[in-house]
Design an enzyme around this catalytic site. Structure first.
Site, mmCIF file in Angstrom:
data_model
loop_
_atom_site.group_PDB
_atom_site.id
_atom_site.type_symbol
_atom_site.label_atom_id
_atom_site.label_comp_id
_atom_site.label_asym_id
_atom_site.label_seq_id
_atom_site.Cartn_x
_atom_site.Cartn_y
_atom_site.Cartn_z
ATOM 1 N N ILE A 86 -12.164 -1.158 -10.134
ATOM 2 C CA ILE A 86 -13.544 -1.172 -9.661
ATOM 3 C C ILE A 86 -13.580 -0.984 -8.149
ATOM 4 C CG2 ILE A 86 -15.603 -2.627 -9.347
ATOM 5 C CD1 ILE A 86 -15.352 -1.654 -12.172
ATOM 6 N N ASN B 106 -7.850 -3.570 -10.504
ATOM 7 C CA ASN B 106 -9.001 -3.984 -11.316
ATOM 8 C C ASN B 106 -9.929 -2.830 -11.686
ATOM 9 O OD1 ASN B 106 -10.857 -3.582 -9.114
ATOM 10 N ND2 ASN B 106 -10.317 -5.597 -8.314
ATOM 11 N N HIS C 284 -18.198 -7.198 -6.667
ATOM 12 C CA HIS C 284 -17.362 -6.887 -5.510
ATOM 13 C C HIS C 284 -17.864 -7.521 -4.224
ATOM 14 C CE1 HIS C 284 -15.002 -4.641 -2.563
ATOM 15 N NE2 HIS C 284 -16.150 -4.362 -1.963
ATOM 16 N N HIS D 77 -17.335 -11.512 -0.673
ATOM 17 C CA HIS D 77 -16.768 -10.743 -1.784
ATOM 18 C C HIS D 77 -16.083 -11.694 -2.755
ATOM 19 C CE1 HIS D 77 -17.135 -8.025 1.652
ATOM 20 N NE2 HIS D 77 -17.182 -7.020 0.800
ATOM 21 N N GLY E 45 -8.999 -5.489 6.935
ATOM 22 C CA GLY E 45 -10.376 -5.189 6.549
ATOM 23 C C GLY E 45 -10.553 -3.696 6.404
ATOM 24 N N ARG F 170 5.743 13.145 31.421
ATOM 25 C CA ARG F 170 6.402 12.892 30.134
ATOM 26 C C ARG F 170 7.919 12.844 30.319
ATOM 27 N NH1 ARG F 170 6.825 18.445 26.517
ATOM 28 N NH2 ARG F 170 7.239 19.874 28.245
ATOM 29 N N HIS G 8 -11.281 -7.815 2.573
ATOM 30 C CA HIS G 8 -12.608 -8.290 2.165
ATOM 31 C C HIS G 8 -12.519 -9.517 1.266
ATOM 32 C CE1 HIS G 8 -11.274 -5.260 -0.802
ATOM 33 N NE2 HIS G 8 -11.846 -6.042 -1.696
ATOM 34 N N SER H 155 9.003 16.898 22.433
ATOM 35 C CA SER H 155 7.853 17.208 23.279
ATOM 36 C C SER H 155 7.296 15.987 23.999
ATOM 37 C CB SER H 155 6.736 17.838 22.441
ATOM 38 O OG SER H 155 7.157 19.058 21.864
ATOM 39 N N GLY I 2 -8.893 0.388 -3.232
ATOM 40 C CA GLY I 2 -9.348 1.049 -2.013
ATOM 41 C C GLY I 2 -8.231 1.279 -1.020
ATOM 42 N N HIS J 162 0.828 15.728 26.901
ATOM 43 C CA HIS J 162 -0.003 16.930 26.839
ATOM 44 C C HIS J 162 -1.461 16.521 27.070
ATOM 45 C CE1 HIS J 162 3.761 18.066 25.068
ATOM 46 N NE2 HIS J 162 3.406 19.344 24.927
ATOM 47 N N HIS K 178 -5.510 21.772 20.880
ATOM 48 C CA HIS K 178 -4.499 20.848 21.378
ATOM 49 C C HIS K 178 -4.829 20.296 22.766
ATOM 50 C CE1 HIS K 178 -2.313 22.166 17.934
ATOM 51 N NE2 HIS K 178 -1.189 21.570 18.282
ATOM 52 N N GLU L 43 0.783 10.378 12.152
ATOM 53 C CA GLU L 43 0.284 9.639 13.317
ATOM 54 C C GLU L 43 -0.410 8.340 12.927
ATOM 55 O OE1 GLU L 43 0.338 13.974 14.554
ATOM 56 O OE2 GLU L 43 -0.407 12.843 12.819
#
Length: 674
Positions: free
Chosen positions: A194, A192, A267, A33, A121, A361, A73, A388, A163, A465, A477, A415
């Site tokens: 693009i 840029n 690119h 790139h 990446g 847990r 990249h 939880s 991106g 869980h 779930h 998350e």
């Protein structure tokens, strides 16, 4: 010629050298790139040579500034800078760009290339990981700095792309960064316009400025091709200690290329031999030369080595003084840098002497409570599921803007960002980081989990869980395929304990082995295994062990049965084994909390637990059977779940899906009877 003119000339020549080294790397590889390096070289050069505190001779200096190329990249840009600044990246490595075995892979890889702070990446991961690094810096500063003795005071810098900012994870992480007022986080946005498909106007027309101002960031806009504007913006950002900074740098992708500048074709493909010649002419270099570094440019860059060495030497004198004031802390942190977790920080093996039935847990929560009592250097939290997942600890101080001495981070319902932020915290030097959510939501953080495994970061993921046994919340779930996904990730240790003692062993293993670990924990209460706790602790630490064996004497031949179970299914499997014993079968029950740990044991131990001569093997786990076939063998079976769950009380679901003691015994019996 005055000094400012002289400086401007060498700056221009140095920036051109960076650009053309990147072009030559891509041309030599016939892959890569070139567009981003050509456009972003002025700001990357300015950052590395005029602003950032780093020592190329010692890339692991603890109080160095961190740099993250979120737009991974554009790796040729980073490798060119590392080489020129004096990192251990020789010219032959640049010439081997993207080739098998080289230290200059297609995207930056942590632990593979000196000076690369994190693997990037997958877009958005870098900026989110950098948020974690900035959090770690503030946490360590709150724990280590003393009045008149500052040993943690560095910045985290990012170059991100269009991106990166389109990816949702960047929004999650940036929102939290603004909330926490992370003033030592500075992002240079390579604006840029693009992307691969063409103009970003095809799908990205929001105001990045207004978006980041709404997040609580300081935002400025500059000409990214003007080194003086870049340096001024960076210095201004360093002064904004109460909020992170976003510098929107307007650039041209493929800058200097007569036929490709500003186009999507710049690119992700080589410029081509003729276009590369034109670019070199544009910057005053010999068109037919390749991998050229003018001597004046090399000498100019190598000043980074002397400057960095002086900065590190000054810091080391402060660290020696810190060691005199806090010898135990300094020693413990030194051992951690060598990969050893201090034994005094681990939860004691006798933590669960009471034998109280509890969900794993809840057992994990008790272990966490003990950990934060033993060390100030453990921190984590949950994606809004603390009560939880057992990560909301009584008495644990929350992490807030301006208060980073706490243990408990509120990630919000984020998350994916939580995963990358935990990675960044580990990379930033926090000795033990953890994050909790429901197992089914591991899907949301798979890219971050994958990168943690790739980098072998000591992060502990708490996934609660863990089965249909959670009950009424229903199939949305109830995890089915998630265990198989986690186990299929190379380098990730997955541990599903059956009771409190196995949970304790799992935590001790995760911390002491310094590897990425997923602890898979139950919502429902589980009995305490009625076995010698020493046997359970030692066996669980090896991934699998013989928990129970029938007293049937002699060699019963075809009536030998081996049952292997994990987590909550160990308990009905034990009852099933005893039912089969009463019928005259010779039965062995193996608890296997971790296939990964068991697989690393010596062959002699593995065969002592899973004898090859026993062909009637039943594997019991309330999840997808995928991946268990090899252990079950051609004459064995896997009792799992190949469909989604249902809403209802957990005990009723376990019976409906075939996991009662009677049903397990029947499945085992079919293996040895016609």
């Amino acid at each position: 010629m005055n000094s400012s003119c002289s400086t401007g000339i060498i700056d221009a020549e140095a920036i051109a050298t960076v650009r053309l080294l990147a072009v030559d790397m891509v041309e030599a590889a016939r892959s890569g790139h070139p567009g981003l390096p050509l456009g972003a070289a002025p700001m990357a050069y300015t950052l590395f040579t005029k602003v950032m505190r780093h020592n190329p001779v010692d890339p692991s200096w603890p109080d160095r500034d961190r740099f993250v190329l979120s737009a991974g990249h554009g790796s040729a840009l980073l490798y060119a800078l590392l080489h020129l600044c004096g990192y251990d990246i020789g010219m032959e490595e640049l010439k081997s760009f993207r080739q098998l075995g080289s230290r200059t892979p297609g995207h930056p890889e942590y632990g593979h290339t000196p000076g690369v702070e994190t693997t990037t990446g997958p877009l958005g991961q870098g900026i989110a990981t950098a948020v974690g690094m900035a959090i770690a810096e503030r946490m360590l500063a709150a724990r280590l700095n003393r009045e008149g003795l500052c040993v943690v005071d560095h910045h985290t810098y990012v170059i991100c792309s269009d991106g990166d900012l389109m990816e949702g994870i960047s929004g999650e992480a940036s929102s939290l960064a603004g909330h926490l007022k992370l003033g030592r986080l500075v992002c240079l946005y390579d604006d840029n316009g693009i992307s691969i498909e063409g103009s970003t106007a095809l799908a990205f027309t929001e105001s990045v400025r207004k978006r980041y101002e709404a997040y609580g960031w300081q935002v400025s806009e500059i000409d990214g091709n003007d080194p003086r504007a870049v340096e001024a913006a960076l210095q201004e950002s360093k002064e904004a200690i109460d909020r992170p900074s976003m510098i929107i740098a307007r650039t041209t992708i493929g800058y200097g290329s007569p036929n490709k500048a500003g186009k999507a074709s710049a690119h992700g493909e080589p410029l081509g031999q003729e276009e590369a010649r034109l670019v070199k002419e544009r910057f005053g270099f010999t068109p037919d030369g390749s991998f050229v570094v003018p001597e004046a440019v090399r000498e100019h860059f190598r000043r980074s080595m002397a400057r960095g060495a002086a900065l590190q030497q000054e810091w080391q004198s402060r660290w020696r003084r810190f060691g005199e004031v806090e010898p135990e802390t300094a020693s413990a942190l030194g051992r951690l840098r060598d990969g050893c977790f201090p034994e005094s920080w681990l939860p004691p093996e006798g933590l669960f002497d009471h034998g109280k039935p509890q969900a794993t847990r809840a057992a994990s929560k008790a272990v966490l409570g003990e950990l934060i009592r033993r060390s100030r250097f453990i921190a984590g939290g949950s994606a809004d599921l603390g009560p939880s997942t057992g990560t909301a600890l009584p008495g644990a101080v929350d992490v807030e803007a301006g208060r980073f001495e706490g243990f408990n981070l509120h990630f919000g319902v984020r998350e994916h960002a939580m995963g990358a932020i935990l990675n960044g915290m580990a990379l930033g030097g926090m000795p033990a980081t953890y994050g909790g959510t429901f197992l089914v939501f591991a899907d949301y953080m798979k890219p971050s989990l994958r990168l943690a495994a790739m980098m072998q970061l000591p992060v502990t993921w708490l996934f609660t869980h863990d089965s249909i046994g959670l009950g009424e919340d229903g199939p949305t779930h109830q995890p089915i395929e998630q265990l198989a996904m986690l186990r299929s990730t190379p380098g990730l240790e997955v541990i599903r304990p059956a009771d409190a003692v196995e949970t304790l062993a799992a935590w001790r293993s995760a911390l002491s082995r310094r590897r990425p670990t997923a602890l898979v924990l139950s919502r429902q209460t589980l009995p305490c295994l009625q076995a010698d706790r020493g046997l359970v602790m030692a066996g669980a630490s090896k991934g699998a062990y013989t928990l129970w064996e029938s007293d049937a004497g002699g060699d019963p031949g075809s009536r030998r049965i081996l049952i292997v179970a994990t987590g909550s299914e160990v308990h009905p499997s034990l009852e099933a084994a005893k039912l089969l014993e009463a019928e005259g079968f010779a039965v062995r029950l193996v608890s296997m909390p971790s296939r990964e740990l068991f697989g690393r044991q010596p062959a002699e131990y593995r065969s002592s637990v899973i004898p090859e001569e026993v062909c009637a093997r039943l594997v019991v786990e309330a999840a997808s059977p995928f991946g268990w076939e090899g252990l079950a063998g051609p004459k064995g079976a896997v009792l799992g779940i190949d469909r989604f769950g249902a809403s209802g009380p957990g005990e009723q679901l376990m019976e409906a899906f075939g996991f009662t003691a009677r049903q397990i015994a029947e499945a085992a019996r079919k293996l040895v009877e016609p």
